[in-house]
Design a protein around this motif. Sequence first.
Motif: not given
Length: 393
Positions: A110-119, A122-126, A95-103
């Motif tokens: 990776a740890y499953g919950q990090n994977r779930y957060l990413t998939e 984060l797409p809801h935030w672009g 949340m601190a370092f990613l903004r809409p349009g970033d990758e």
Amino acid sequence: MTKKKAISTEQIHHPYKPPEGWNAVPVPVAKASTVLFKDAADLHDYKPRDGKGYRYGLHGTPTSYTLAARLCTLEGAAHCLLTPSGLAAITLVSMAFLRPGDEVLVPDNAYGQNRYLTESFLPHWGVTHRFYDPLDAEGFKSLLGEKTKLVWLEAAGSITLEFPDLAGLVAACRERGVLTALDNTWGAGVAFQPFELGIDISMQALTKYPSGGADVLMGAVYTRDQALHDKLNWTHEHLGYGVGSNDVELVLRGLPTLELRYRAQDATTRGLAAWMQSRPEVSRVLHPALPGSPGHEHWLQCSSAGAACLFSAVFKPQYGMAEVDAFVDALQLFGIGYSWAGPMSLAVPYDMSRSRSLPLPYEEGVIVRFAIGLEAEADLRADIEQALVALLK
């Protein structure tokens, strides 16, 4: 004669204050939501955080600042922020370092919950993402693009325990000016020092080794760079992350024995992993310290001092999930549950085909991840041996 105040008033505004000079081995537990200022001028005066001042209990107490300072020493960091869980620490960084349009790039193991957060979140935030092979630093370079703002690293990988080419991955990121964040829960500040490897941000689930009691949920994010810390601190404050002082007390109690527990569990785990390689039911044992385990050579380069308490066994293809579940159910000394680094050993079966995007670096088969506790190695070996009989029924 001074008029006697009501009992409730006297109990809140009692004049007694304990004398100064108290000192003891345990850190006193300071609990507060409201923090009192000495006067209005003190209230209006900005109070810097990071252990230099207090404004509100959510942002820190003497107890939580003490834990943060000791954790900095453990990780070789300059700054530490406490979070309610390891997942909260991961979320804070993203949340601190990613903004809409970033990758963001995330290792496929990776740890499953990090994977779930990413998939899923984060797409809801672009924010877009790609998964990469942590053992292929050359192939990784081609994934770094203009939109890549953050790369997650994990050493060793969750469940399958591949040890990444940290040197190659970090070098590629530094060459392109891409921020790196390491999930260092496995290393715990004992196996290696992440900032000595050029990593920008490290995080740990304090739930694991720093606590050691399987009774606390907490996380931490570490940095050396002031600008990175300031950005994390701003996000941390606005997300309203806080930790309870009683939980902080338990982690503080666990820190003095962290290295002893890490070494003891590491030794037992290596013994069991090596023995498990000889079992005819098993096609592969995954453990960074074992020659032939994926990433073993990378582990030797940066963390041969430690290998934590996890190993995974890949069962031969003739044993399906039902048979492996029966084996896990037959274990008597291993609890069935998530997490690790507590006093009790744990075992969890996995079908990895459901949680990976890239091909697995070993032959397919049902996996059991063993988290070794503080029981005697001989007792754990005997328990695994008797439970393997269940595979044949």
